[in-house]
Design an enzyme around this catalytic site. Structure first.
Site, short mmCIF file in Angstrom:
data_model
loop_
_atom_site.label_atom_id
_atom_site.label_comp_id
_atom_site.label_asym_id
_atom_site.label_seq_id
_atom_site.Cartn_x
_atom_site.Cartn_y
_atom_site.Cartn_z
N GLN B 240 -2.85 -14.89 -12.03
CA GLN B 240 -3.57 -16.13 -11.73
C GLN B 240 -3.91 -16.87 -13.03
O GLN B 240 -4.23 -18.04 -13.01
CB GLN B 240 -4.86 -15.83 -10.95
CG GLN B 240 -4.61 -15.30 -9.55
CD GLN B 240 -5.86 -15.10 -8.72
OE1 GLN B 240 -6.00 -14.06 -8.08
NE2 GLN B 240 -6.77 -16.05 -8.69
N ARG B 387 -11.95 -15.07 -3.14
CA ARG B 387 -11.96 -16.43 -2.60
C ARG B 387 -13.32 -17.09 -2.78
O ARG B 387 -13.89 -17.68 -1.87
CB ARG B 387 -11.56 -16.47 -1.14
CG ARG B 387 -11.02 -17.85 -0.81
CD ARG B 387 -10.47 -17.99 0.57
NE ARG B 387 -9.97 -19.35 0.72
CZ ARG B 387 -8.80 -19.67 1.20
NH1 ARG B 387 -7.97 -18.74 1.60
NH2 ARG B 387 -8.41 -20.91 1.30
N CYS B 388 -13.88 -16.94 -3.97
CA CYS B 388 -15.13 -17.64 -4.25
C CYS B 388 -15.28 -17.73 -5.75
O CYS B 388 -14.57 -17.09 -6.50
CB CYS B 388 -16.33 -16.91 -3.66
SG CYS B 388 -16.62 -15.27 -4.32
N GLU B 763 -12.66 -22.48 -1.92
CA GLU B 763 -13.48 -21.30 -1.72
C GLU B 763 -14.74 -21.57 -0.90
O GLU B 763 -15.36 -20.65 -0.39
CB GLU B 763 -13.80 -20.72 -3.10
CG GLU B 763 -12.48 -20.32 -3.77
CD GLU B 763 -12.58 -19.99 -5.22
OE1 GLU B 763 -13.50 -20.50 -5.87
OE2 GLU B 763 -11.74 -19.23 -5.71
#
Lengths: 288, 809
Positions: B240, B387-388, B763
């Site tokens: 990522q 996902r945050c 997110e």
């Protein structure tokens, strides 16, 4: 999740398959769709040296009505069970149960024989076959024999099938056309094995239950035939007290494992809830 | 048709052709993804490539007595077997983590969690490598293990990290116990305690955000190829943050950074799982350097779920103090954070608990104090932002459960209590008690729109009737209404407080206009499915008037892309999106000078019109960007260097603060514990909306993962430290059948400091969704006096709630 090394065989007849199994001995496994075996191989919980794939044997497939029985070939897929008009007319609970097995992709490959024969207590068909009184036809090096579904299951992955024997077909007596039925399955998501499931077939006459049979899935090391619970219903109007008693009797024979689906206590109670709900639906479908 | 109408129509047509910001442009990357033509790490096949696989520990905590690799090495096709003894002379048996700790690459003297990497087998194919792992004989002496983080700091607790047992000052200050990692505090403790001491009403609850795992469909993987002649390493991987990986590889391998080529090809989802550095990456690199041929490592699903980067595992003692009419006066939170065997959290370096201090949420809470203790246990390491943004799901869960508990205690409606305490629109920019400056928001408007749309009043009336019916025995179903009003903090971040290993968290864009007017733009971020190739092009299209279809976006190749800190924590739009707009504006400024030269007017006499500069008052005299691009190379003004390109490294002045109002209606079968989501409404405010269709997709995905986390997804350990359910047989990944229907909505409150006003959205739905589901479940049982019900809310746990309440008798 990489399986070990194995040799692959695809015999063209039952005789060839039996001969192969006799020759290869204990290190050979039958492949009848593979949806139980292959995951075990990928995690190396099973490492067979030989796989004998039955999919090349044409006469192991098919559904036929013979007198008061339906005969289902072992390599008939779950999808074919769902789409069979004969089955839909005579024993609709088979399609209802099949629709709750895994997902459509798996049902195109997964076979009826594989589902009943490998002794996985999570499979749905075994309890249903016990409920319906199915008879398994088996061929081995010493010829053919028959085993009642109710006598077949001995432990997790441990059945009355001897090594080298192949389950070729299942005979199922056709229930009364007035029968009511339901398969209730509680699962966490599509594709999951049951937290608990119940198959119920009943007949009614004049508001009284005249016969009942109950099978339970995945709440013990083997599928269960809840004969005591069913006996408590016969002769009753399926009133609350009788159903409560039957549910308690069904719960009493469960011995589920605690797993990610929930603790044993929960799974036992869910077996009871599934029996109760299956009975309700079966009663609503029964004529007479 | 009059002239003005004609002009407007022409302008509208040209605008539509651009497919710029605000339009539902179809995702250009989907052309290859939907045809199975994506190119992932595992698609890579290089001549002579070998395959690696790990020998992993069956124990959670054990001393390694011996490792015998001879049987494995004797297997035909096995080329090498690496152990810690091979890595130690290279100084590579440990690697640095992003959190200032070190992490074993291959276990040396002890294993500290089940499935920890012990040896790396390299063979001619994947199957031989896997066979050979079974032939490595490791003798272990099992040790007592710590599974419960509350027992980590017991006086007689076994010491887990013998490698640092004497190092009583860690990366984030003093350690209180050999199994303690850090204590982090923020806020005014004394003032907070004082408010609590004399408050009318207080609530206190242990809120557990349980351990789970981000589970991208593609697992972590890498291919390393070392060229011994050139001394250059090429590393393809699921990264990522590819540039950060390049820097880390350079730091730990000693190879100069310019001789390391890191390439992240298409990535099949990340969700935080692919931010960190893993043993597999290091072992593939070492294998290739030692053997001189490419080495591939591909994690399988069970390895992914049980080793690389868990999320959450925050045990949050949460307190609120309020007046009796419901004005929140103070918040006090203590977190016990279970970090597993190594502190490998992927947070900005100065933030050992991420941005947990956003936990005052959307409310004007004047006084607050937060303390976080991180501890070691015998579990896999990680603590990633699933996902945050960093620990924001945990923070929002804490405040959004806490306000519900407060409402319950006050006997107030939970929506009304929120509205009463919201930060008001005129208070922005708002300084929170725990140190953040919220950039913009209009919470009251969003909440009102959400309540009106969902029909909140009618739902409460229906619920009251159903509760009565339940009490009378007429139904076995409970109805819950979940609310969540969240404020995210994304877009890390300003260099003053955000860095990773000392690298400030800027991001970058480089835009190059070709002579014919088409464009290539390269970014420091890396899409894992977010649709960057689509959305960045839309920003450029609007900024410089070239159709998005003529703009190619490229990411992931560290040789060509400008340095960036990567994609996670919803930072791509807030940071690289800003860089894109700024770089585009540099190009536009130069284009204006060129246009002035071409039109023989002064720059100030030109005005921008969608895709061209035209002479003010003389609309027929204009130059399109396409014409300007040609001139930039072939006919630039005297003394101007030819070409038309720009680069921007954007250092954001602040984070962005997206927010939203979510409502969930749930029906729960008390006899089975099965919960059905009847409705889920999500109103998101992410500032300026670049592509509404992509936003909707992001919201759907984030809500689905929130649903999973709240309703059953977990990584559990038994008392012996055995990891439970680490396969898709048990790990709850909802399919389309289980996933509820999502209703989406929005308001728009642009970020005042962002060049295009965008805040980021990927997110938000996860952050806001988790507490919304949990609140719905808790609300369903609240009238029965259930108290706080911990997640995950799978069927058997909810049945157990009913059992304890005597509902099954």
């Amino acid at each position: 999740m990489i399986p070990g090394t194995f040799d692959y065989h695809r015999p063209a007849s039952v005789e060839d398959a039996v001969a192969l199994l006799a020759r290869l001995g204990e290190d050979a496994n039958i492949l009848a769709g593979g949806h139980s075996l292959i995951p075990l191989m990928k995690t190396r919980l099973a490492s067979p040296e030989h796989l004998v794939d039955l999919s090349g044997i044409g006469n192991l497939k098919g559904i036929s009505v013979k007198g008061d029985e339906v005969v289902i070939g072992a390599m008939t897929t779950q999808f074919e069970l769902i789409s069979s008009e004969d089955l839909g007319r005579h024993i609709p609970i088979i399609a209802e149960t099949s629709r709750l097995i895994a997902d459509p992709q798996i049902r195109y490959k997964g076979t009826f024989g594989g589902n009943v024969a490998n002794g996985d207590p999570g499979n749905d068909m075994p309890a249903l076959m016990m409920c319906l009184g199915g008879i398994y036809s088996v061929t081995g090096p010493d010829g053919s024999r028959e085993i009642a579904a109710r006598d077949f299951y001995q432990g997790a992955y441990f059945t009355a099938l001897e090594h080298g024997e192949i389950l070729t077909a299942v005979r199922i007596p056709i229930p009364s056309p007035d029968h009511g039925y339901a398969y209730e399955k509680l699962k966490r998501k599509v594709g999951d094995y049951a937290t608990a499931a119940a198959a119920v077939v009943i007949t009614m006459a004049g508001g009284k239950c005249t016969s009942a049979s109950i099978g339970l899935t995945n709440v013990s090391e083997t599928p269960l035939w809840a004969s005591d619970a069913a006996a408590l219903l016969v002769g009753t109007s399926l009133d609350k007290a009788s159903v409560d008693a039957a549910v308690a009797a069904a719960e009493a024979i469960t011995q589920p494992a605690s797993d990610m689906r929930g603790p044993a206590e929960y799974r036992t109670k869910m077996a009871g809830v599934m029996v109760r709900r299956a009975l309700e639906r079966a009663q609503s479908r029964a004529k007479g | 048709m009059n002239d003005q109408t004609k002009i407007d129509q022409d302008r509208a047509e040209r605008t539509e052709k651009l497919q710029g910001m605000g339009c539902k442009r179809k995702r250009v990357e989907d052309v290859r993804f939907t045809q199975g033509k994506g190119s992932y790490v595992d698609d890579l096949k290089l001549p002579g490539m070998l395959f690696g696989d790990f020998v992993r520990s069956p124990h959670a905590h054990a001393r390694i007595k011996s490792i015998d690799t001879s049987r494995a090495k004797a297997l035909p096709g096995v080329v090498a077997v690496l152990t810690a003894a091979d890595l130690k002379p290279l100084g590579l048996h440990y690697m640095p983590t992003l959190a200032g700790d070190v992490q074993a690459v291959l276990a040396e003297e002890k294993v500290l969690f089940q499935n920890q990497e012990v040896a790396f087998v390299i063979a001619e194919d994947r199957y031989i490598a896997s066979d050979a792992t079974e032939l490595v004989d490791v003798e272990y002496e099992a040790l007592p293990c710590i599974v419960d983080p509350f027992k980590s700091m017991d006086p007689d607790a076994p010491i887990l990290r013998e490698d640092i047992k004497d190092k009583m000052v860690g990366a984030h200050g003093p350690r209180k116990h050999p199994n303690h990692i850090f204590e982090w505090q923020i806020g005014d403790k004394e003032a907070t305690d004082a408010v609590f001491a004399k408050a009318d009403v207080t609530i206190k609850e242990m809120l557990v955000d349980h351990r789970t795992h981000p589970s991208p469909l593609e697992t972590c993987q890498s291919v390393a190829s070392f060229d011994k002649v050139k001394g250059e390493l090429t590393l393809w991987g699921t990264f990522q943050a590819p540039h950060v990986i390049r820097t880390v590889v350079s730091l730990i391998s000693g190879l100069p950074e310019h001789k390391i080529h890191v390439i992240a090809p298409d990535i099949g989802g990340g969700f935080g799982n692919k931010v960190g550095a893993y043993a597999g990456y290091v072992c593939s690199v070492v294998g290739s350097i030692v053997l001189g041929v490419p080495v591939k490592w591909v994690e399988d699903r069970m390895e992914n779920l049980s080793t690389t980067s868990f999320a959450r595992d925050y045990h949050m003692t949460t307190e609120l103090a309020a007046t009796k009419d419901g004005k929140i006066q103070a918040m006090r939170v203590h977190v016990l954070a279970d970090h597993g065997a190594f502190d490998a959290c992927a947070d900005p370096s100065k933030w050992p608990a991420g941005f947990m201090n956003i936990c005052t949420g959307s409310y004007d809470i004047p006084t607050a104090h937060l303390a976080v203790d991180g501890v070691y246990t015998n579990k896999a390491s990680g603590g990633v932002a699933y996902r945050c943004s960093f620990r924001v799901t945990e923070a929002v869960f804490a405040i959004e459960r806490a306000v519900e508990l407060l409402a319950d205690k006050l006997g107030m409606d939970a929506a009304e209590l929120r509205i009463k305490n919201f930060i008001k629109a005129e208070q922005f920019p708002y300084q929170s008690a725990l140190g953040w400056e919220y950039d913009s928001g209009d919470y009251h408007t969003a909440m009102k729109k959400a309540m009106d749309t969902i029909g909140y009043k009618e739902l409460r009336e229906e619920q009251a009737k159903k509760r009565d019916a339940f009490k009378r025995g007429e139904t076995r179903e409970l109805m819950g209404i979940g609310i969540s009003f969240f404020t995210e903090i994304v877009g890390a971040g300003p260099a003053k407080n955000c860095d990773i290993l000392g690298i400030a968290m800027f991001d970058s864009a480089e835009i190059r206009i070709h002579p014919t007017g088409s464009v290539i733009a390269r970014m420091g971020t890396k899409s894992q499915g977010q649709g960057h190739e689509t959305t960045y092009a839309q920003i450029i299209a609007t900024e410089i008037g070239i159709p998005a279809d003529d703009i190619m976006i490229e990411e992931g190749n560290t040789d060509t892309a400008p340095y960036g800190l990567g994609t996670y924590g919803s930072r791509s739009t807030p940071v690289a999106g800003a860089a894109t707009a700024v770089a585009a504006r540099k190009i536009k400024a130069k284009a204006q000078m060129i246009a002035a030269h071409m039109l023989e007017v002064h720059e100030g006499d030109l005005e921008w019109d969608v895709d061209r500069f035209r002479v003010k008052g003389l609309p027929e005299k204009f130059k399109t960007m396409k014409e300007i691009a040609w001139a930039a190379y072939n006919n630039p003004p005297p003394n101007m260097e030819p070409g038309l390109e720009a680069v921007n490294y954007y250092e954001p002045p602040n984070m962005t603060y997206p927010f939203g109002a979510y409502f969930c209606v749930m029906d729960i079968d008390v006899d089975t514990g099965v919960a059905k989501t009847r409705r889920f409404y999500a109103l998101d405010d992410c500032g300026t909306r670049i592509n509404p269709m992509i936003i909707e997709g992001q919201v759907h995905g984030g809500l689905t993962e929130a649903f999973a986390c709240a309703m059953g997804q977990e990584i559990r350990y038994d008392e012996h430290g055995n990891v439970m359910g680490a396969s898709f047989m048990d790990f709850f990944l909802p399919t389309a059948v289980e996933t509820p229907h999502w209703e989406t909505d929005h308001t728009v409150t642009p970020s005042p400091h962002h060049p295009i006003g965008a805040k980021g959205v990927g997110e938000s739905p996860h952050v806001g969704g988790v507490p919304c589901f949990s609140n719905a479940v808790n609300d369903a049982y609240a009238f029965l006096g259930a108290g706080h019900i911990q997640m995950p809310h799978d069927a058997w746990r909810l049945w157990t709630v009913g059992q304890k309440l005597g509902l099954h008798n």
